[in-house]
Scaffold this active site. Structure first.
Site, short mmCIF file in Angstrom:
data_model
loop_
_atom_site.label_atom_id
_atom_site.label_comp_id
_atom_site.label_asym_id
_atom_site.label_seq_id
_atom_site.Cartn_x
_atom_site.Cartn_y
_atom_site.Cartn_z
CG HIS A 105 95.35 -39.19 16.00
ND1 HIS A 105 94.66 -40.40 15.85
CD2 HIS A 105 94.79 -38.16 16.29
CE1 HIS A 105 93.39 -39.48 16.80
NE2 HIS A 105 93.54 -38.16 16.55
CG HIS A 180 91.48 -36.04 12.33
ND1 HIS A 180 91.08 -35.08 12.62
CD2 HIS A 180 91.57 -36.88 14.07
CE1 HIS A 180 91.13 -35.08 14.24
NE2 HIS A 180 91.63 -35.78 14.43
CD GLU A 307 88.91 -38.09 16.09
OE1 GLU A 307 89.29 -38.60 16.25
OE2 GLU A 307 88.74 -36.84 16.74
C1 FUC Z 1 91.46 -35.40 18.13
C2 FUC Z 1 91.95 -35.34 19.65
C3 FUC Z 1 93.32 -34.92 20.20
C4 FUC Z 1 94.65 -34.28 18.88
C5 FUC Z 1 93.63 -34.80 17.81
C6 FUC Z 1 93.88 -32.93 16.52
O1 FUC Z 1 91.20 -36.96 17.96
O2 FUC Z 1 91.61 -36.61 20.65
O3 FUC Z 1 92.90 -34.40 21.37
O4 FUC Z 1 94.46 -33.41 19.15
O5 FUC Z 1 92.31 -35.32 17.10
#
Ligand code: FUC
Length: 343
Positions: A105, A180, A307
């Site tokens: 990320h 997210h 996502e």
């Molecule tokens: C997501 C996942 C990950 C991670 C995160 C907080 O995108 O693909 O495994 O733990 O977010």
């Protein structure tokens, strides 16, 4: 239609604000300038009651300290980059290692940890929008080139939230952004997401290695816990052989890239439409006990992320659609979340 600004806190001498976009039927979207994180989405249930459908916190300090990317903008590159690096034009580019030998990320200080500047607020008759800006500098987390990034949040009178991403680098660099938010359509976290029904036209997922990095292979979903083509609850999928929950990239069928999530009890539903090639379904498998908005304690499967993005680790797999953006070219992506109620 309206947009309201409020101070949310202070970080290193910089003010962090919250912006609330409101439509004419009571729907609201609130985000903060720290990480551009969505903190609240109020959406109506079957009775017309507007309640919060995303996980979030009440204080800036919690946003700064937590590690789950609640509601945040993710970049430059979402997901994992295997070995925290890639090769381009015969040169190796090393990125920050922030998860078991890999880059996750955007690194230690990804787009989720910067304060975004509000560039423009637009209040129209049937939609309101706020445009955020961030200058990602050359060498940030190992990435080459300066990148001018903007993200626009739009709320419409059709109960749609649109997120559009644009970025222009001054050197070749990978860019693959996402948002997210952990959705929970029960409203104010009345239940977890296991009873949520998900339907999406995805025929394949990306195979993952032990540390969750794509191997480069695609696996057909037919007959697996990953088959959501006819629609099923998250619990039903998990019971068919995926105890811990989902953390996988699904390949979207571009002709009908619509994902639909619904919660029977409240009647709330949400479709997600995107121009991106894949969506990572993460069912909040490692959420910890932080105090969330409204005094609810975080726990596993309290929210799920959808996502939308290009394929994770595409920069290391030449046969995946490329996420490398050439110097001076524009990266753009757009995802629309439309909230509806079922009778
Ligand atoms: C997501 C996942 C990950 C991670 C995160 C907080 O995108 O693909 O495994 O733990 O977010």
């Amino acid at each position: 239609m309206d947009v309201k600004r409020k101070p949310f806190g202070e970080m290193d001498g910089h003010e962090v604000d919250s912006y609330t976009l409101l439509n004419d039927s009571g729907m609201e979207l609130t985000f903060i300038t720290y990480g551009g994180a969505i903190t609240n989405i109020l959406a109506p249930d079957r009775e017309g009651k507007c309640e919060n459908v995303v996980l979030g916190f009440d204080t800036l300090q919690q946003y700064v300290e937590h590690e789950h990317y609640y509601g945040a903008l993710i970049g430059r590159v979402a997901g994992r980059i295997g070995g925290a690096g890639y090769s381009s034009n015969g040169k190796r580019v090393e990125l920050t290692v922030n998860e078991s030998g890999n880059h996750l990320h955007g690194g230690d200080k990804g787009f989720n940890r910067v304060i975004w500047t509000v560039e423009e607020v637009t209040v129209g008759r049937d939609e309101v929008s706020v445009r955020l800006f961030h200058l990602s500098s050359d060498g940030e987390e190992g990435y080459p080139g300066n990148v001018k990034v903007d993200v626009t949040y739009t709320l419409t009178n059709e109960n749609e939230i649109m997120i559009t991403y644009r970025a222009v680098p001054d050197r070749d660099t990978p860019i693959n952004m996402t948002s997210h938010s952990y959705f929970n359509l029960s409203g104010d976290y009345k239940g977890d997401i296991l009873s949520h029904r998900l339907k999406m036209d995805a025929k394949e997922i990306l195979e993952l290695s032990g540390d969750n990095v794509p191997t480069g292979k695609l696996i057909p979903v037919k007959g697996t816990p990953f088959d959501f083509r006819e629609g099923r609850t998250i619990l039903d999928g998990m019971k068919s052989g995926l105890e811990e929950g989902y953390d996988h990239a699904f390949v979207l069928n571009n002709e009908d890239g619509v994902i639909s999530l619904s919660h029977e009890k409240s009647g709330r539903g949400m479709t997600v439409e995107t121009d991106q090639e894949s969506v990572v379904l993460y069912t909040g498998n490692h959420l910890t006990g932080e105090l969330l908005t409204g005094g609810v304690t975080g726990r596993n499967h309290l929210g799920l992320c959808l996502e939308t993005q290009g394929y994770p680790d595409a920069i290391n797999h030449p046969h995946f659609p490329s996420v490398l953006v050439k110097k001076g070219e524009e990266y753009s992506a757009s995802t629309t979340y439309r909230f509806f109620v079922e009778e």
